[in-house]
Structure formats: C-alpha cells, structure tokens
Design an enzyme around this catalytic site. Structure first.
Site, PDB file in Angstrom:
ATOM      1  N   CYS A 238       4.569  -1.118  -5.965  1.00  0.00           N
ATOM      2  CA  CYS A 238       3.473  -0.931  -7.208  1.00  0.00           C
ATOM      3  C   CYS A 238       4.049   0.949  -7.665  1.00  0.00           C
ATOM      4  O   CYS A 238       5.247   0.288  -8.426  1.00  0.00           O
ATOM      5  CB  CYS A 238       2.436   0.401  -5.818  1.00  0.00           C
ATOM      6  SG  CYS A 238       2.731   1.377  -4.396  1.00  0.00           S
ATOM      7  N   ARG A 243       0.496   2.117  -1.743  1.00  0.00           N
ATOM      8  CA  ARG A 243      -0.838   0.568  -2.210  1.00  0.00           C
ATOM      9  C   ARG A 243       0.229  -0.840  -1.793  1.00  0.00           C
ATOM     10  O   ARG A 243      -0.562  -1.819  -1.420  1.00  0.00           O
ATOM     11  CB  ARG A 243      -0.874   0.526  -3.641  1.00  0.00           C
ATOM     12  CG  ARG A 243      -1.459   1.831  -4.249  1.00  0.00           C
ATOM     13  CD  ARG A 243      -2.386   2.089  -5.671  1.00  0.00           C
ATOM     14  NE  ARG A 243      -0.966   1.996  -6.412  1.00  0.00           N
ATOM     15  CZ  ARG A 243      -1.293   2.012  -7.614  1.00  0.00           C
ATOM     16  NH1 ARG A 243      -2.171   1.112  -8.384  1.00  0.00           N
ATOM     17  NH2 ARG A 243      -0.217   1.525  -8.665  1.00  0.00           N
TER      18      ARG A 243
END
Length: 281
Positions: A238, A243
């Site tokens: 990410c 994430r």
C-alpha cells in the site's frame, strides 16, 4: 467465521467481553488515530503507538528482537499469553501488528473481528483507566522475514509469471491521480502510479460494513477473480504496509494462501526510488 483456514485467529466481541478478567489474555489496541486510546479503550487493554513502540530509532525499520522482548515484558506478556489485537479503521494496525508479532514468533495471536467499530456499535464499555501489569519474561525468536518483502525482491520478481502483486490502495492512489492521501502527507512519494503488473484490490473490499471480515466464499471470489490464487507467490503493498497487512492477514489466515509477503516499504519507498519502473493507466 465458518470455513476460514485459521478461525482461531479471530474472536468476536462476546469472547472478548467474557475474557476481560482473564490473566492469560492481553488486549492490545493499535490505532491509526493514536489519540483514540485516551478517549476510551476496552478495559485492560494496553496501547501500541506505532509511531513509537515498534519503530527503530535510526533506520526505517522495526524494533529488533531485544526491543520486541522489552515491549512484551513491559506489558506483562509472556510467551504463553494470548494476545488479542484490535483498533480503528477496520483493524488496519491490528493486522499490521499481527504480521509483525508473527515475525517474532508469538504463537497465540488473535484479532477482534470488527475492531473498535463493532465494540462501540454494540454499546460495550470503554474506560480511560490505563492498566499497569507486572513485567514478564519474554523470549522472541529471530525475526522470520519470509513473510516480509523488500524492494529488491519485488524488483527481481517483476517478470516472474508466478508472481502476483496486489496494490490494496484506493483506485485514485493506484492510478496516480492521488499522490498522497488527504491528511497523510508523510506518506507521500515523488511519483504517483503503481508497481508494474500489480492488481488493484482495495483492502476494504474484504470487509463488511460493520468492519468484520467477509465470508470465505466472498473472499475467494474477490481474489480469484483477479487471478490471485493459492498457487501463486503473492506480494501485497500500500503506502507504508498497514493496509496491505490487512490483506496479508485475509490471504494467509482466512484463506490459507501459503506464499504471501507484505512489502512494508510500499509506495513511499517505490514511488521515490530512482529509475524504479512505474505504471499509470
């Protein structure tokens, strides 16, 4: 949780409520918004500040083995303690912590399915009281970096037909339209776009509206429709790795994919590398 490869890595809010007084369970809150813990947290939970607690003081890296042992000891965690991680943003940093703690060999790790949002939605209790635990003895293993990808490994695999890259950012970040996320200028890079060949599967597609994880059937369809199958060598990324750790957790713990690594250097590194190849639509 039916059908997940490792259902034991998830607990629900009722399980946590039933174990608030269990001395063999330690709750750890890991938030993107580091002020939430002071506003209120699950009784007995300690705070993991990702900006401080698990960062090397000099290089862009995590604490070493000894630093991790000191952190666990400070929280009264032994090797036999069951750790339950939870946080905001559908457990971004809880999953990131799960990934890091796995590297150092902690065996009994769980995530509160739904995180803070689920606990709050059910009207369950919060406290501002900060718990204090007697220091424990903790012995970590040497970091298992087989679940961590580095930039040279990512670059070397760009032409590997068995490699699959998953960019879990938003479509706007993936396209290069959004150079850095609003309110996250520290996660910016020199260039926008994505790593060549990466499939865009935003991390949030794996979550229900209440923050819990989708069913195994739904998850399989999400990834297999993009040719992300268990026989592939998969790398997630990410901007800084939090994430993408959420997607790493889904693939490894819920779907049982055997070859998944999280590239925590992610776009803040790749997007600023001299001569690193970048794709845009």
């Amino acid at each position: 949780m039916s059908g997940y490869t490792h259902p034991e890595t998830l607990v629900d809010t009722s399980w946590v409520a039933d174990h608030l007084q269990d001395p063999n369970v330690r709750l750890i809150e890991a938030d993107e918004d580091i002020l939430l813990y002071e506003i209120g947290h699950i009784p007995g939970a300690v705070k993991l500040d990702w900006h401080v607690d698990v960062q090397d003081l000099v290089s862009r890296d995590f604490v070493d083995k000894e630093g991790f042992e000191r952190l666990m000891s400070r929280w009264g965690i032994s090797n036999d303690t069951t750790i339950v991680l939870y946080g905001d943003k559908n457990n971004w940093y809880a999953a990131y912590s799960f990934w890091l703690f796995t590297q150092y060999g902690h065996k009994s790790l769980k995530i509160l399915n739904g995180g803070r949002a689920k606990w709050e939605a059910e009207g369950r209790p919060y406290t501002k009281e900060v718990p204090h635990y007697a220091p424990a003895t903790y012995h970590a293993q040497d970091a298992d970096e087989s679940i961590r990808a580095f930039r040279d490994q990512v670059a070397a695999g760009l032409k590997d037909p068995n490699r699959r890259l998953i960019d879990v950012r938003s479509p706007q970040e993936y396209s290069g339209e959004l150079l850095h996320m609003v309110n996250y200028p520290q996660e910016g890079a020199q260039r926008g776009g994505h790593i060549p060949g990466a499939k865009n599967i935003p991390w949030a597609t794996a979550a229900n509206s209440d923050g819990t994880f989708k069913s195994v059937e739904e998850l399989r369809q999400i990834y297999e429709d993009k040719d992300i199958t268990p026989d592939k060598d998969v790398v997630t990324y990410c901007r800084i790795g939090e994430r993408s750790a959420h997607t790493w957790f889904v693939l490894t713990q819920l779907l049982g994919y055997p070859q998944v690594r999280n590239y925590d250097g992610s776009w803040t590194e790749w997007g600023s590398l001299v001569r690193a190849p970048i794709e845009k639509p």
